[in-house]
Design a protein around this motif. Sequence first.
Motif, PDB file in Angstrom:
ATOM      1  N   ASN A  72      31.040 -11.723   8.655  1.00 38.45           N
ATOM      2  CA  ASN A  72      29.899 -10.814   8.515  1.00 38.45           C
ATOM      3  C   ASN A  72      30.371  -9.423   8.104  1.00 38.45           C
ATOM      4  O   ASN A  72      29.765  -8.754   7.258  1.00 38.45           O
ATOM      5  CB  ASN A  72      29.109 -10.728   9.814  1.00 38.45           C
ATOM      6  N   LYS A  73      31.458  -8.957   8.731  1.00 38.74           N
ATOM      7  CA  LYS A  73      31.980  -7.635   8.418  1.00 38.74           C
ATOM      8  C   LYS A  73      32.495  -7.580   6.992  1.00 38.74           C
ATOM      9  O   LYS A  73      32.272  -6.603   6.262  1.00 38.74           O
ATOM     10  CB  LYS A  73      33.102  -7.293   9.400  1.00 38.74           C
ATOM     11  N   ARG A  74      33.158  -8.644   6.550  1.00 39.31           N
ATOM     12  CA  ARG A  74      33.667  -8.675   5.177  1.00 39.31           C
ATOM     13  C   ARG A  74      32.522  -8.621   4.179  1.00 39.31           C
ATOM     14  O   ARG A  74      32.591  -7.924   3.160  1.00 39.31           O
ATOM     15  CB  ARG A  74      34.489  -9.953   4.953  1.00 39.31           C
ATOM     16  N   ILE A  75      31.454  -9.380   4.459  1.00 38.48           N
ATOM     17  CA  ILE A  75      30.303  -9.386   3.563  1.00 38.48           C
ATOM     18  C   ILE A  75      29.697  -7.992   3.473  1.00 38.48           C
ATOM     19  O   ILE A  75      29.333  -7.512   2.395  1.00 38.48           O
ATOM     20  CB  ILE A  75      29.255 -10.410   4.036  1.00 38.48           C
ATOM     21  N   SER A  76      29.591  -7.289   4.610  1.00 42.39           N
ATOM     22  CA  SER A  76      29.015  -5.946   4.615  1.00 42.39           C
ATOM     23  C   SER A  76      29.863  -4.980   3.786  1.00 42.39           C
ATOM     24  O   SER A  76      29.339  -4.164   3.022  1.00 42.39           O
ATOM     25  CB  SER A  76      28.898  -5.430   6.050  1.00 42.39           C
ATOM     26  N   LEU A  77      31.186  -5.066   3.914  1.00 35.52           N
ATOM     27  CA  LEU A  77      32.066  -4.184   3.161  1.00 35.52           C
ATOM     28  C   LEU A  77      32.003  -4.471   1.668  1.00 35.52           C
ATOM     29  O   LEU A  77      31.973  -3.554   0.841  1.00 35.52           O
ATOM     30  CB  LEU A  77      33.511  -4.336   3.663  1.00 35.52           C
ATOM     31  N   ILE A  78      31.963  -5.729   1.310  1.00 32.07           N
ATOM     32  CA  ILE A  78      31.881  -6.094  -0.102  1.00 32.07           C
ATOM     33  C   ILE A  78      30.553  -5.665  -0.681  1.00 32.07           C
ATOM     34  O   ILE A  78      30.468  -5.164  -1.804  1.00 32.07           O
ATOM     35  CB  ILE A  78      32.095  -7.607  -0.276  1.00 32.07           C
ATOM     36  N   ALA A  79      29.462  -5.843   0.082  1.00 32.33           N
ATOM     37  CA  ALA A  79      28.146  -5.414  -0.387  1.00 32.33           C
ATOM     38  C   ALA A  79      28.139  -3.919  -0.660  1.00 32.33           C
ATOM     39  O   ALA A  79      27.592  -3.457  -1.667  1.00 32.33           O
ATOM     40  CB  ALA A  79      27.087  -5.762   0.655  1.00 32.33           C
ATOM     41  N   LEU A  80      28.769  -3.131   0.230  1.00 31.72           N
ATOM     42  CA  LEU A  80      28.825  -1.684   0.047  1.00 31.72           C
ATOM     43  C   LEU A  80      29.578  -1.336  -1.229  1.00 31.72           C
ATOM     44  O   LEU A  80      29.169  -0.468  -2.003  1.00 31.72           O
ATOM     45  CB  LEU A  80      29.491  -1.035   1.262  1.00 31.72           C
ATOM     46  N   GLY A  81      30.688  -2.039  -1.456  1.00 34.97           N
ATOM     47  CA  GLY A  81      31.464  -1.788  -2.663  1.00 34.97           C
ATOM     48  C   GLY A  81      30.707  -2.156  -3.924  1.00 34.97           C
ATOM     49  O   GLY A  81      30.758  -1.474  -4.941  1.00 34.97           O
ATOM     50  N   MET A  82      29.986  -3.284  -3.871  1.00 39.26           N
ATOM     51  CA  MET A  82      29.201  -3.709  -5.026  1.00 39.26           C
ATOM     52  C   MET A  82      28.135  -2.682  -5.377  1.00 39.26           C
ATOM     53  O   MET A  82      27.927  -2.315  -6.529  1.00 39.26           O
ATOM     54  CB  MET A  82      28.534  -5.054  -4.721  1.00 39.26           C
ATOM     55  N   LEU A  83      27.407  -2.213  -4.366  1.00 39.31           N
ATOM     56  CA  LEU A  83      26.270  -1.332  -4.598  1.00 39.31           C
ATOM     57  C   LEU A  83      26.694   0.087  -4.977  1.00 39.31           C
ATOM     58  O   LEU A  83      25.881   0.873  -5.457  1.00 39.31           O
ATOM     59  CB  LEU A  83      25.382  -1.295  -3.354  1.00 39.31           C
ATOM     60  N   SER A  84      27.970   0.435  -4.760  1.00 37.21           N
ATOM     61  CA  SER A  84      28.444   1.773  -5.109  1.00 37.21           C
ATOM     62  C   SER A  84      29.257   1.762  -6.396  1.00 37.21           C
ATOM     63  O   SER A  84      30.024   2.674  -6.667  1.00 37.21           O
ATOM     64  CB  SER A  84      29.286   2.341  -3.956  1.00 37.21           C
ATOM     65  N   ALA A  85      29.091   0.713  -7.201  1.00 40.40           N
ATOM     66  CA  ALA A  85      29.843   0.584  -8.448  1.00 40.40           C
ATOM     67  C   ALA A  85      29.494   1.735  -9.402  1.00 40.40           C
ATOM     68  O   ALA A  85      28.363   2.193  -9.458  1.00 40.40           O
ATOM     69  CB  ALA A  85      29.517  -0.743  -9.117  1.00 40.40           C
ATOM     70  N   THR A  86      30.458   2.204 -10.165  1.00 41.52           N
ATOM     71  CA  THR A  86      30.231   3.344 -11.044  1.00 41.52           C
ATOM     72  C   THR A  86      29.511   2.918 -12.309  1.00 41.52           C
ATOM     73  O   THR A  86      29.551   1.766 -12.721  1.00 41.52           O
ATOM     74  CB  THR A  86      31.579   3.978 -11.432  1.00 41.52           C
ATOM     75  N   GLN A  87      28.868   3.908 -12.980  1.00 41.29           N
ATOM     76  CA  GLN A  87      28.074   3.639 -14.156  1.00 41.29           C
ATOM     77  C   GLN A  87      28.927   3.355 -15.386  1.00 41.29           C
ATOM     78  O   GLN A  87      28.390   2.958 -16.415  1.00 41.29           O
ATOM     79  CB  GLN A  87      27.149   4.840 -14.437  1.00 41.29           C
ATOM     80  N   VAL A  88      30.222   3.588 -15.312  1.00 44.70           N
ATOM     81  CA  VAL A  88      31.052   3.316 -16.482  1.00 44.70           C
ATOM     82  C   VAL A  88      31.242   1.825 -16.668  1.00 44.70           C
ATOM     83  O   VAL A  88      31.725   1.386 -17.705  1.00 44.70           O
ATOM     84  CB  VAL A  88      32.431   4.013 -16.352  1.00 44.70           C
ATOM     85  N   MET A  89      30.882   1.041 -15.674  1.00 42.18           N
ATOM     86  CA  MET A  89      30.966  -0.412 -15.788  1.00 42.18           C
ATOM     87  C   MET A  89      29.689  -0.951 -16.414  1.00 42.18           C
ATOM     88  O   MET A  89      28.853  -0.205 -16.913  1.00 42.18           O
ATOM     89  CB  MET A  89      31.206  -1.024 -14.401  1.00 42.18           C
ATOM     90  N   ALA A  90      29.539  -2.248 -16.405  1.00 40.24           N
ATOM     91  CA  ALA A  90      28.344  -2.877 -16.964  1.00 40.24           C
ATOM     92  C   ALA A  90      27.100  -2.364 -16.245  1.00 40.24           C
ATOM     93  O   ALA A  90      27.134  -2.051 -15.061  1.00 40.24           O
ATOM     94  CB  ALA A  90      28.455  -4.393 -16.813  1.00 40.24           C
ATOM     95  N   ASN A  91      25.977  -2.270 -16.978  1.00 41.80           N
ATOM     96  CA  ASN A  91      24.753  -1.752 -16.377  1.00 41.80           C
ATOM     97  C   ASN A  91      23.550  -2.482 -16.951  1.00 41.80           C
ATOM     98  O   ASN A  91      22.923  -2.024 -17.911  1.00 41.80           O
ATOM     99  CB  ASN A  91      24.643  -0.251 -16.613  1.00 41.80           C
ATOM    100  N   ASP A  92      23.243  -3.618 -16.363  1.00 41.98           N
ATOM    101  CA  ASP A  92      22.082  -4.389 -16.805  1.00 41.98           C
ATOM    102  C   ASP A  92      20.779  -3.657 -16.511  1.00 41.98           C
ATOM    103  O   ASP A  92      19.797  -3.795 -17.236  1.00 41.98           O
ATOM    104  CB  ASP A  92      22.059  -5.759 -16.120  1.00 41.98           C
ATOM    105  N   GLN A  93      20.761  -2.880 -15.414  1.00 45.09           N
ATOM    106  CA  GLN A  93      19.532  -2.192 -15.029  1.00 45.09           C
ATOM    107  C   GLN A  93      19.102  -1.180 -16.085  1.00 45.09           C
ATOM    108  O   GLN A  93      17.902  -0.951 -16.292  1.00 45.09           O
ATOM    109  CB  GLN A  93      19.721  -1.512 -13.676  1.00 45.09           C
ATOM    110  N   ALA A  94      20.050  -0.574 -16.779  1.00 45.50           N
ATOM    111  CA  ALA A  94      19.712   0.410 -17.801  1.00 45.50           C
ATOM    112  C   ALA A  94      18.937  -0.213 -18.959  1.00 45.50           C
ATOM    113  O   ALA A  94      18.231   0.497 -19.687  1.00 45.50           O
ATOM    114  CB  ALA A  94      20.990   1.067 -18.327  1.00 45.50           C
ATOM    115  N   GLU A  95      19.069  -1.547 -19.126  1.00 44.12           N
ATOM    116  CA  GLU A  95      18.385  -2.238 -20.210  1.00 44.12           C
ATOM    117  C   GLU A  95      17.088  -2.905 -19.762  1.00 44.12           C
ATOM    118  O   GLU A  95      16.470  -3.652 -20.519  1.00 44.12           O
ATOM    119  CB  GLU A  95      19.315  -3.293 -20.814  1.00 44.12           C
ATOM    120  N   SER A  96      16.643  -2.613 -18.550  1.00 44.20           N
ATOM    121  CA  SER A  96      15.428  -3.241 -18.020  1.00 44.20           C
ATOM    122  C   SER A  96      14.202  -2.856 -18.845  1.00 44.20           C
ATOM    123  O   SER A  96      13.980  -1.692 -19.158  1.00 44.20           O
ATOM    124  CB  SER A  96      15.216  -2.816 -16.563  1.00 44.20           C
ATOM    125  N   LYS A  97      13.398  -3.849 -19.193  1.00 43.33           N
ATOM    126  CA  LYS A  97      12.155  -3.616 -19.938  1.00 43.33           C
ATOM    127  C   LYS A  97      10.968  -3.413 -19.007  1.00 43.33           C
ATOM    128  O   LYS A  97       9.927  -2.920 -19.432  1.00 43.33           O
ATOM    129  CB  LYS A  97      11.885  -4.795 -20.864  1.00 43.33           C
TER     130      LYS A  97
END
Length: 427
Positions: A3-28
């Motif tokens: 559970n703790k590992r999942i929480s830490l990974i989720a935090l890292g995923m959600l704090s990803a920088t914008q220089v990476m892929a950004n599917d949300q920016a292409e949302s219609k």
Amino acid sequence: MLNKRISLIALGMLSATQVMANDQAESKGFVEDSSLKVLLRNAYINRDKKDGNDDQREWGQAAIGTYTSGFTQGTVGVGVDAFGLYGLRLDRGSHSGGQGIDFFKEGDSGNPAGDLAKAGGAVKFRVSSTVLTYGDQMPVLPVLSYDNGRLLPESYTGTLITSKEIKGLELNAGRFTAESRKSAEGRDSAGLKSINVLGGSYQFTEQFKAALYASDVEDVLKKQYVNANYVFPIDKDQSLTLDFNGYRTKLDDSYVRESGATGDDNKIWSLAATFATGAHSFTLAHQRSTGDSNLGYPYGGYQKDQGRVGDGGNTIYLANSYWSDFNAEDERSWQLGYGLDFSTFGIPGLSYNFAYVRGDNITTSTSEGGTEREIFNQFKYVVQSGPAKDLSVKLRSSILRVSQKSSEYNSSGNEVRVFVDYPINIF
């Protein structure tokens, strides 16, 4: 700990920088990217059992509706997914119902239901190229894969995070606390307490891909999975694919006592080599199960009547899985397979697959050295154009023969499956 590992990974995923892929920016938008689909499925399975075992037969008509919205625009996109399922039993004979086929669960009276209906929904949030989904879902992961090989699909209720921030890399972390059995109504019809999943896959090169996953089913088992897949290009229309899959499963002590298992450990792996040339493919595969658990490789299952494993009826990413999964204690199996694409011969949409699998060295509580063998045939046709475009007809048969020494693990029989799927895109 998981559970703790999942929480830490989720935090890292959600704090990803914008220089990476950004599917949300292409949302219609929520509506603009939405879709509504209906799958009409007519499914029939007949198992002619041998050696005095009861025959099984089920036939049903299903309607499977799925709605997928887009995401609202902005830094955090919001959307919803929903599904509605209905199944009608068409075969009212004495061989309907029962473990194995599982179109309609048998009730307390011993008779299967005449029909069943259920629905589910989930809310989803996207930041950059990371999606968090909460609610009813149909996960497709090597350690938690819902079963869609019967009349209606399984589903799970919980949270799943999927991140694709880096090109070629997919990470998954989730926790599910209820399982909806494919043959019964309700969100918690399968006896699952909880399952945590964690892992990912990475496309290292155009030819090489690998994956590593782990899961923890509360009070039942812990499981790890590894995959490596490499494609060797040989010529313009020729290639050799090597595919390795492996699981290690450790049963919890409480489950060992409850299930009557004689051990708690299983390791199973398969290595398949497929040579493709033009319309033809040829497969040679070996699969091996080791460990001290008399259950062999455990997966899927439901409380009381199927062992309460709870990780999905398709959670067996192994080469030699057809009617039999060749997953008994100590079992070793070999496969010879062949595939043919008829489009080369002027019949696009038609394909044929054949496999012969033989397993030996099976151990049960009463014997050693048991064997089993299966001959598998399947024709599939997908309509290419016209009003019935994408309608598919799948005719599958298996001839399974099990030695007397292996009768405690499996039983002989002849199986026929006929599935007609007609997908309709409403919008």
